[in-house]
Design an enzyme around this catalytic site. Structure first.
Site, short mmCIF file in Angstrom:
data_model
loop_
_atom_site.label_atom_id
_atom_site.label_comp_id
_atom_site.label_asym_id
_atom_site.label_seq_id
_atom_site.Cartn_x
_atom_site.Cartn_y
_atom_site.Cartn_z
N SER A 9 0.86 -1.19 0.00
CA SER A 9 0.00 0.00 0.00
C SER A 9 0.89 1.24 0.00
CB SER A 9 -0.89 0.01 1.24
OG SER A 9 -1.37 1.34 1.44
N HIS A 34 -1.16 -1.35 -4.40
CA HIS A 34 -2.41 -1.02 -3.71
C HIS A 34 -2.47 0.48 -3.44
CE1 HIS A 34 -5.85 -2.15 -1.13
NE2 HIS A 34 -5.44 -1.21 -0.29
N ASP A 36 -4.66 3.47 -1.84
CA ASP A 36 -5.73 3.78 -0.89
C ASP A 36 -6.26 5.19 -1.14
OD1 ASP A 36 -5.98 1.44 0.81
OD2 ASP A 36 -3.94 1.88 1.46
N MET A 38 -8.88 7.97 0.01
CA MET A 38 -9.70 8.35 1.17
C MET A 38 -10.22 9.77 1.00
SD MET A 38 -7.37 6.83 4.23
CE MET A 38 -6.58 5.20 4.11
N HIS A 67 -8.27 0.97 -3.98
CA HIS A 67 -9.19 0.74 -2.86
C HIS A 67 -9.87 2.07 -2.53
CE1 HIS A 67 -9.47 -0.44 1.72
NE2 HIS A 67 -10.65 -0.28 1.17
N MET A 69 -12.12 4.35 -0.51
CA MET A 69 -12.80 4.57 0.78
C MET A 69 -13.45 5.94 0.68
SD MET A 69 -9.72 2.97 3.04
CE MET A 69 -8.59 3.08 1.66
N MET A 138 -11.17 -6.33 5.49
CA MET A 138 -10.41 -5.35 6.26
C MET A 138 -10.14 -5.91 7.65
SD MET A 138 -9.98 -2.51 4.39
CE MET A 138 -9.11 -1.72 5.72
N ASP A 175 -6.41 -6.81 4.28
CA ASP A 175 -5.81 -5.47 4.33
C ASP A 175 -5.89 -4.91 5.75
OD1 ASP A 175 -4.99 -2.86 3.86
OD2 ASP A 175 -6.67 -2.35 2.53
N GLY A 197 1.27 -1.98 4.13
CA GLY A 197 1.88 -0.66 4.02
C GLY A 197 3.13 -0.60 4.88
C1 DX5 Z 1 -6.28 1.27 5.67
C2 DX5 Z 1 -5.82 0.95 4.27
C3 DX5 Z 1 -4.68 0.00 4.22
C4 DX5 Z 1 -3.44 0.48 4.92
C5 DX5 Z 1 -2.63 -0.69 5.35
O1 DX5 Z 1 -7.41 2.06 5.60
O2 DX5 Z 1 -6.86 0.37 3.51
O3 DX5 Z 1 -4.40 -0.39 2.89
O4 DX5 Z 1 -2.65 1.32 4.14
O5 DX5 Z 1 -1.56 -0.23 6.13
P1 DX5 Z 1 -0.82 -1.17 7.16
O6 DX5 Z 1 -0.25 -2.31 6.40
O7 DX5 Z 1 0.22 -0.26 7.74
O8 DX5 Z 1 -1.85 -1.62 8.17
ZN ZN Z 2 -6.36 -0.48 1.46
#
Ligand code: DX5
Ligand code: ZN
Length: 218
Positions: A9, A34, A36, A38, A67, A69, A138, A175, A197
């Protein structure tokens, strides 16, 4: 058993040099990239939009796993598709008509993923699974990297069983809070695609290859 695939990520990458970071994880053996997205509304954080996805596209030929969100989601799908997303995942809570959203993604010629928050029951899959290419479980509440893994192992297994029952190939992605240790549990319960990530980016570029291998259990 199919080999586990790793989707770093880029939320944990250095945002001042994202193109370079994407090239570095590509060369270090990432399977998917990946991304993210947001919106500060569906989740309490703001990240990147389609313009950044488009700018990153020339930096890697690997699968861009986007992804979302964000809520609402439907009005942004075409833009992310045009920006170069290969897989577009969204949360069923992002709108009233998840089935329509899946059809929109597929109508853009992209693969469709459904992302389940920790508290989202798996029966949301009942009438959608036949159209999905990816199911994202998740294991943190979405919004931030670096959170602790919530051990929803029975849920991962439940989704794996549902996928098996379809007889189709659907990625089971996990994830949130993935480390070499939690990765083992996710994979032994049926995950074949892990997002990470912090665990990939923690040591800077010289550690990416080693970190990705560790997540694969190598
Ligand atoms: C959280 C994201 C993840 C996040 C994972 O909302 O969807 O993809 O970046 O990060 P780590 O691996 O640090 O939990
Ligand atoms: Zn994600």
């Amino acid at each position: 058993m199919t080999a586990v695939r790793i989707a770093p990520s880029i939320l944990s990458a250095d945002f001042a040099k994202l193109g370079e970071e994407v090239r570095a994880i590509d060369e270090a053996g990432a399977d998917y990239i990946h991304i993210d997205v947001m919106d500060g509304h569906f989740v309490p954080n703001l990240t990147i939009g389609p313009k950044v996805v488009k700018a990153l596209r020339p930096h890697s030929k690997k699968i861009f796993d986007v992804h979302l969100m964000i809520a609402p989601v439907d009005q942004y799908i075409q833009e992310f598709a045009d920006a170069g997303a290969d897989i577009i995942s969204f949360h069923p809570e992002a709108g009233a008509h998840a089935h329509r959203t899946v059809q929109m993604i597929k109508g853009c010629g992209k693969k469709a993923g459904l992302a389940l928050n920790p508290a989202t029951p798996t029966d949301v899959l009942d009438h959608l699974i036949d159209d999905l290419d990816l199911i994202l479980v998740m294991t943190v509440n979405p919004g931030f990297g670096g959170q602790k893994f919530i051990p929803l192992l029975n849920k991962i297994k439940d989704v794996a069983d549902r996928i098996k029952a379809t007889g189709r190939k659907i990625d089971l992605q996990v994830d949130g809070g993935i480390t070499p240790e939690t990765a083992k549990h996710a994979v032994s319960h049926g995950a074949n695609l892990l997002v990470a990530g912090t665990a990939v980016f923690k040591d800077g570029p010289s550690g990416y290859q080693k970190n990705i291998k560790a997540l694969r259990g190598e």
